[in-house]
Design a protein around this motif. Sequence first.
Motif, PDB file in Angstrom:
ATOM      1  N   PRO A  43       0.815  -1.225   0.000  1.00 46.90           N
ATOM      2  CA  PRO A  43       0.000   0.000   0.000  1.00 46.90           C
ATOM      3  C   PRO A  43       0.844   1.269   0.000  1.00 46.90           C
ATOM      4  O   PRO A  43       0.445   2.279  -0.582  1.00 46.90           O
ATOM      5  N   MET A  62       1.568   2.371  -3.609  1.00 44.77           N
ATOM      6  CA  MET A  62       0.462   2.444  -4.570  1.00 44.77           C
ATOM      7  C   MET A  62      -0.023   3.876  -4.743  1.00 44.77           C
ATOM      8  O   MET A  62      -0.665   4.443  -3.867  1.00 44.77           O
ATOM      9  N   ALA A 111      -1.436   4.589  -7.945  1.00 43.80           N
ATOM     10  CA  ALA A 111      -2.055   4.441  -9.265  1.00 43.80           C
ATOM     11  C   ALA A 111      -3.422   5.117  -9.327  1.00 43.80           C
ATOM     12  O   ALA A 111      -3.774   5.778 -10.297  1.00 43.80           O
ATOM     13  N   ASP A 167      -7.104   6.151  -6.594  1.00 42.26           N
ATOM     14  CA  ASP A 167      -7.772   5.970  -5.310  1.00 42.26           C
ATOM     15  C   ASP A 167      -8.600   4.682  -5.300  1.00 42.26           C
ATOM     16  O   ASP A 167      -8.927   4.166  -4.237  1.00 42.26           O
ATOM     17  N   ASN A 168      -8.920   4.151  -6.467  1.00 42.75           N
ATOM     18  CA  ASN A 168      -9.634   2.869  -6.453  1.00 42.75           C
ATOM     19  C   ASN A 168      -8.679   1.678  -6.392  1.00 42.75           C
ATOM     20  O   ASN A 168      -9.111   0.531  -6.482  1.00 42.75           O
ATOM     21  N   ALA A 169      -7.408   1.953  -6.234  1.00 43.21           N
ATOM     22  CA  ALA A 169      -6.440   0.877  -6.011  1.00 43.21           C
ATOM     23  C   ALA A 169      -6.213   0.649  -4.515  1.00 43.21           C
ATOM     24  O   ALA A 169      -5.582  -0.327  -4.126  1.00 43.21           O
ATOM     25  N   ALA A 170      -6.740   1.545  -3.719  1.00 45.20           N
ATOM     26  CA  ALA A 170      -6.645   1.364  -2.269  1.00 45.20           C
ATOM     27  C   ALA A 170      -7.679   0.333  -1.823  1.00 45.20           C
ATOM     28  O   ALA A 170      -8.608  -0.007  -2.556  1.00 45.20           O
ATOM     29  N   GLY A 171      -7.516  -0.150  -0.617  1.00 46.29           N
ATOM     30  CA  GLY A 171      -8.501  -1.079  -0.063  1.00 46.29           C
ATOM     31  C   GLY A 171      -9.767  -0.343   0.336  1.00 46.29           C
ATOM     32  O   GLY A 171     -10.145   0.630  -0.328  1.00 46.29           O
ATOM     33  N   ALA A 172     -10.432  -0.823   1.364  1.00 44.89           N
ATOM     34  CA  ALA A 172     -11.644  -0.163   1.852  1.00 44.89           C
ATOM     35  C   ALA A 172     -11.407   0.239   3.296  1.00 44.89           C
ATOM     36  O   ALA A 172     -10.642  -0.411   4.019  1.00 44.89           O
ATOM     37  N   THR A 197     -16.678   4.443  -3.923  1.00 40.98           N
ATOM     38  CA  THR A 197     -15.569   3.502  -4.108  1.00 40.98           C
ATOM     39  C   THR A 197     -14.202   4.156  -3.992  1.00 40.98           C
ATOM     40  O   THR A 197     -13.305   3.615  -3.346  1.00 40.98           O
ATOM     41  N   LYS A 198     -14.045   5.301  -4.624  1.00 39.29           N
ATOM     42  CA  LYS A 198     -12.720   5.924  -4.668  1.00 39.29           C
ATOM     43  C   LYS A 198     -12.329   6.575  -3.350  1.00 39.29           C
ATOM     44  O   LYS A 198     -11.214   7.050  -3.194  1.00 39.29           O
ATOM     45  N   GLY A 203     -12.759   5.131  -0.174  1.00 33.61           N
ATOM     46  CA  GLY A 203     -12.787   4.182   0.939  1.00 33.61           C
ATOM     47  C   GLY A 203     -13.852   3.115   0.850  1.00 33.61           C
ATOM     48  O   GLY A 203     -13.928   2.231   1.708  1.00 33.61           O
ATOM     49  N   GLY A 204     -14.673   3.173  -0.187  1.00 32.02           N
ATOM     50  CA  GLY A 204     -15.731   2.174  -0.340  1.00 32.02           C
ATOM     51  C   GLY A 204     -15.198   0.860  -0.862  1.00 32.02           C
ATOM     52  O   GLY A 204     -13.995   0.680  -1.088  1.00 32.02           O
TER      53      GLY A 204
END
Lengths: 352, 352, 352, 352
Positions: C13, C16, C18, C20-25, C216-217, C219-220
């Motif tokens: 992490p 990363m 790339a 914000d949708n490459a992060a987890g939740a 999603t982007k 934290g979802g």
Amino acid sequence: MCAAANWGPGTAPSKMFASDNAAGACAEIVDAVVVVADQAHLAYGNDPVTAAATRRVAEIFETDVDLHCVSTGSAANSLALSALVRPWGSILCHRTSHIQVDECGGPEFYTGGAKLAILDGDDGKIDPGLLRRAVADRVGDVHSVQPQVLSITQTTETGSVYSLDEIRTLTSIARDAGLRVHMDGARFANALVHLDLSPAEMSWRAGVDILSFGITKNGGMTTDAVVCFDVELATELAFRAKRAGQLASKMRFESAQVLAYLSDDVWLRNARHANAMAQRLVAGLRATPAVRVRGSVDANLVFCELPEPLLSRLLDRGYVFHHGIPEPGVARLVTSHATTAADVDELLAALG
Amino acid sequence: MCAAANWGPGTAPSKMFASDNAAGACAEIVDAVVVVADQAHLAYGNDPVTAAATRRVAEIFETDVDLHCVSTGSAANSLALSALVRPWGSILCHRTSHIQVDECGGPEFYTGGAKLAILDGDDGKIDPGLLRRAVADRVGDVHSVQPQVLSITQTTETGSVYSLDEIRTLTSIARDAGLRVHMDGARFANALVHLDLSPAEMSWRAGVDILSFGITKNGGMTTDAVVCFDVELATELAFRAKRAGQLASKMRFESAQVLAYLSDDVWLRNARHANAMAQRLVAGLRATPAVRVRGSVDANLVFCELPEPLLSRLLDRGYVFHHGIPEPGVARLVTSHATTAADVDELLAALG
Amino acid sequence: MCAAANWGPGTAPSKMFASDNAAGACAEIVDAVVVVADQAHLAYGNDPVTAAATRRVAEIFETDVDLHCVSTGSAANSLALSALVRPWGSILCHRTSHIQVDECGGPEFYTGGAKLAILDGDDGKIDPGLLRRAVADRVGDVHSVQPQVLSITQTTETGSVYSLDEIRTLTSIARDAGLRVHMDGARFANALVHLDLSPAEMSWRAGVDILSFGITKNGGMTTDAVVCFDVELATELAFRAKRAGQLASKMRFESAQVLAYLSDDVWLRNARHANAMAQRLVAGLRATPAVRVRGSVDANLVFCELPEPLLSRLLDRGYVFHHGIPEPGVARLVTSHATTAADVDELLAALG
Amino acid sequence: MCAAANWGPGTAPSKMFASDNAAGACAEIVDAVVVVADQAHLAYGNDPVTAAATRRVAEIFETDVDLHCVSTGSAANSLALSALVRPWGSILCHRTSHIQVDECGGPEFYTGGAKLAILDGDDGKIDPGLLRRAVADRVGDVHSVQPQVLSITQTTETGSVYSLDEIRTLTSIARDAGLRVHMDGARFANALVHLDLSPAEMSWRAGVDILSFGITKNGGMTTDAVVCFDVELATELAFRAKRAGQLASKMRFESAQVLAYLSDDVWLRNARHANAMAQRLVAGLRATPAVRVRGSVDANLVFCELPEPLLSRLLDRGYVFHHGIPEPGVARLVTSHATTAADVDELLAALG
């Protein structure tokens, strides 16, 4: 004639009982087209011929109308339905209706994927009891398409004609449930003269919102029309027609046909004639042993059971007609504005 | 004539420079239609007229073709494109192309939502360098529509004509990248006679897969056509045409127009005449102080800058033409098969 | 863990950048999903979690809303637009907008073939002057698609944020011309905290009819949402969502994410954090010789010109980010709720 | 927990017999999602979790597959069908099939207006004789949609399961006629364990081209999947999924569910348990005077005739289930991975 030299003469008109759209075009319509050919007019319906045609349709129907000339009855049906239904709606129609069985999914294409919900009923007519259930089917349930349009075919595909009471019964059920009403009138004129009603009585006064107004099958050449009685749909129809490739550039050639069709009772005379020829045919068939006429013959379509030897005899003599539908042994004989009494008598004589 | 009595005579043909689709229809085409009107033929193209028309088109183009008569050029374009592109594809076309600006999203409708990707280029022609980039744009990237079709307009919307080399350059780029090629030939004949090529040379031999073959603007009445050189698309086109309401029931009225158009060089003569009238007009305009002709005049479209007093004078004298597009002060004058030398001279006299 | 044993740990992490949708939740959202997993509820949103989510969204936006949880931002955009535009309409949007360049024609699919009309403007924002012309473009002309929707992206694709005045200027032009307004708020929260406005101020009070509300982007996990301020569109949206396969059967898993997101300022904290990390990054980049930050950095997207050696160094050290778009030498670094200050500092240290 | 405090606890799981999608999610799937939540991965399926999920599905089905995780079973069905049928095609399906009655026209939307052709047959299964007629219906007739796809539902909507022979009989008829085959496997696992077959045997080896692979109803959370055995369709499916808003940005959350589902026999255990609970329920119902079980109970759906007093008693005690469909007096009781033997016994005790 140079071009015409390239093809044969076709079927002898006297032998053609395949369909009313197998006949040529009536003289009045041809004459109007010839006149237009020498004139110069702005394209896309911005011309006095189209304006006159719209006025004439309004006069005939005794109300404001929105008129769209289209190149086929399929286009008329699909375009008309697309203005009444949303993609998640359903169109309630008879199992034998043209929109269900003979348009290769045209209504689904034009409507963005609306669903046709099939109803049954005798003699090609929708059963009111079934319609009553269908208009309430899963209304408000997001998992189901929603009943939004009733489509009636007048003259039906089997040659019967709804009475005014029958139409009103169906349209009342539909309208009470919030549905709009479409009439597929590919043979509107044939039904009209059979019932001896005014165009208004058999359409908007009977609860019809939009009409596929057939011309081709009753002496026309290259046009049918959408006649919309809810003029608030005019803008939507205009854009939909254009997108569908149905806004003719030389629209006046279509409009001239409409005008000629509706002038001097041409359309009523053509239809009365075709119907009368069907009655003459039926009378003869009923007098022919071994032949049985099927269903109501209210317009210009005659279905009859024909024993194989008779069927073959007609075909051998060059007659052209559809047979084997809906089942083997059944022939469909269609008369038109161009059918003569002699043609009918000759066919009857051939049967023996 | 009863019907024709309902409308006025229209614009005097001598004053009509609005568009080639504002002209009437040429005599040969009218004659063919009149012949068909007295004949009986099976519907939906199952007739000898349509068979002869297909044979004639194949002969003219020196190859097997699939022919679909449709009621408008918009339908021809949209139908043709729908057979070449999937819904997630893009159609590369010029910013001024008819499919992009004048069909109200018809291509999007017929193709199930494909995207038009706009290319620029001088004189109404696509710039090869821009095309080269566009055919490679995000290929294989699932987030982006995929280049699948090149659409060329010949004659262009601005009245220029691609040379054979120019066509080949574009189609080579497209085909090398796996794209199919559509030609919008609403004014195919005008370009053809300008370049003095054979129909085959300017179409399939130059890399065109499918052609919108214009008839209406060059003396036709109610039909244009799709001519497909990839006959494997025939089935798809047939079903798509039917669904779109473009399978005419009395198809022979359309086919007869195609036949007459392609007989005895009618189409070439009409186009040569229209082009010659445009050249006569251009010569006169160039000799007129204060008027400036714009862009190439290769066919029958003339764009010119016209000072306001001259513009008003023409309008006052009853001339009908478009002006103000693409910008104020520009007039578009279009000649047709029906324009006479006297008409042109009279207009020039009015200016001068 | 059995299942997780099947895949590797992914990118660290800390490396990363790339997207914000490459992060987890975020933990709060995960926790809510875990709670739901042990509960029994009716399907398709007929559950108290979904009811609570809708109430919470209404509370946050200080007005009645219609809420539809959907599985992607693409679905949110396409679904929202489909309720505002007819097939013959156009959607005015920026050249760089996600709906134009990154959804593979999703809007065209959902809308039945509406057209996206491209507008330009600096810093990823629509130019008001161009919009003013576009809303009037060929209005009423049946040959052209009709301007019906303005779509604004807030946060823009280039990382800038429209000011409230800028939004109001655009929505006023649109609404005065009768257009509806869509906001692509994939990064709504990032813009909101940047401007320090209330959700209502930046949406419906500023003239927005419908919002793609991104989760999603920020934290979802598996849901984004359509928030519609015109509740008369609720029925249409419900049917369209169902048809599109976007009515989740276990909807409460989506609704629980929405609720957790909007509880205890989770969404605002996540966004503030991501934006702060971007500012920290920008400060460091600006202090780095040979690196040039591009455009406004108002949210969590940082575009910068990075010399090749630096680019390679980052990649060699395992950093993951997009580069080469829009042109070679440009890198896009995106921070998220999961980016730590240490992560940023480590990256800056790597740059030297 | 803050978010969860906003909603009530839902129905007691012991009282929930409404549907298998009313149950929560199984622990293994939840655990996998929790693991992913702490990881960083590229979006849109470019991650090792998705790669592992695809490998696992291929392993389970013993062949190369193309996998698409989608958010609903409706999306799975509509997307799968769209890759098999052209807009002018028809999809042959049972009158009770989900695609016909419960997706609000989703298949029509995704396919661009293809038609569903309804077949009958006992016990929720398509009658082979009717299928044999339907695959030949008007083939080659341009006026009619063309049979292109057979869609089988396994487990059927009425809770029966096709035997392997029954599937093969239908798929042979379809494939011999050139049709492709879709299986709606929303309850694939329940059927599989009932028949004790391998996944390959019940799918591609039995003639299935593409499978809607249900996960949600058998312990999943937010994902179902399309499993395509014809990998040549992969590209088309990828673009179609993206356009439909079904390419999840944080795809690994879906893929992780698939992996956990297919690891350690989770899916088979869940399905065996649900089926066993249904059998336990059926045994008890059969022993209950006045209750009559209807049709085959092969999986986890139990239809039974319940006298009004018993129905009311269950409702009064808080049981949640559907009743009145297909007719008054009929209740549908559905068991799931979460139903316990005690839950079943308690319900039976309540009855009697």
